[in-house]
Design an enzyme around this catalytic site. Sequence first.
Site, PDB file in Angstrom:
ATOM      1  N   ASP A 199      12.691 -15.012   1.387  1.00 12.03           N
ATOM      2  CA  ASP A 199      11.749 -14.018   0.876  1.00 12.03           C
ATOM      3  C   ASP A 199      10.708 -13.614   1.912  1.00 12.03           C
ATOM      4  O   ASP A 199      10.383 -14.383   2.829  1.00 12.03           O
ATOM      5  CB  ASP A 199      10.994 -14.581  -0.342  1.00 12.03           C
ATOM      6  CG  ASP A 199      11.844 -14.588  -1.603  1.00 12.03           C
ATOM      7  OD1 ASP A 199      13.061 -14.387  -1.495  1.00 12.03           O
ATOM      8  OD2 ASP A 199      11.268 -14.803  -2.688  1.00 12.03           O
ATOM      9  N   HIS A 238      11.766 -19.014   2.910  1.00  8.19           N
ATOM     10  CA  HIS A 238      11.002 -17.859   3.412  1.00  8.19           C
ATOM     11  C   HIS A 238      11.257 -17.676   4.904  1.00  8.19           C
ATOM     12  O   HIS A 238      11.498 -18.640   5.629  1.00  8.19           O
ATOM     13  CB  HIS A 238       9.503 -18.048   3.152  1.00  8.19           C
ATOM     14  CG  HIS A 238       9.157 -18.145   1.702  1.00  8.19           C
ATOM     15  ND1 HIS A 238       9.338 -19.306   0.983  1.00  8.19           N
ATOM     16  CD2 HIS A 238       8.666 -17.218   0.833  1.00  8.19           C
ATOM     17  CE1 HIS A 238       8.971 -19.101  -0.279  1.00  8.19           C
ATOM     18  NE2 HIS A 238       8.557 -17.854  -0.391  1.00  8.19           N
TER      19      HIS A 238
END
Length: 230
Positions: free
Chosen positions: A48, A195
Amino acid sequence: MKHSIVKIMTIAMGIILIVSLKNSVSCNDKIFIKNGSRDKKLIALTFDDGPHPKETDEVLDILKKHDVKATFFVAGKHVNWYPKPIIRAKEEGHEIGNHTFNHPDISNLSQQQLEEEIEKCEKIIKEVTGVKPTLFRPPYGSYNQKTLGEIASKYKYKIVLWTTVDARDWQNPKANKIADTIVNNVKNGDIVLLHDYATNNTVEALDILIPKMIEKGYKFVTVSEMIENS
């Protein structure tokens, strides 16, 4: 006779209502995705908040090293600033998902504001990669299910969440801790949240956990591949 007709009509109406409710739940289940089949040793790595000019390329290097495909949920503003890593990701067979343009908490947005966030991110992804995204992940995992479900249907998206495995790599724990959290807790069909923006140890953790998971017999797939195999 009249009572019998009324009774039959009442039963019929009840059956229709139950069927429609089941269809509604089934449709909703198909829109919101938390995991794939528990019967297959498949894992989906998701990243993300990128792209990042340094970290995303480092993640891509590790994925390429181990011949693993993943799914990147990108913020439109970052695609606008740093398009090259996402072009590379697409060219190397990874999947690109919509993560809004500005990364807001969408539960605080009106429906119009949320649609604008999704449309703006979709537009820049299409401009950069030539492909319309079909997956959306709400920032922070925060959303109104009814509103987001309606918007997802309108824009033909599936909403991708994640399973219980959250290594919280954004807090920058040591690489071994990130890897151990995933390796020791992952199950068949899990969608793993990581991430590729503002993290220090995720890249090193990937180089630890991917070989360990492969040794355990797991195969890494994109989210769409996970859905297709469910």
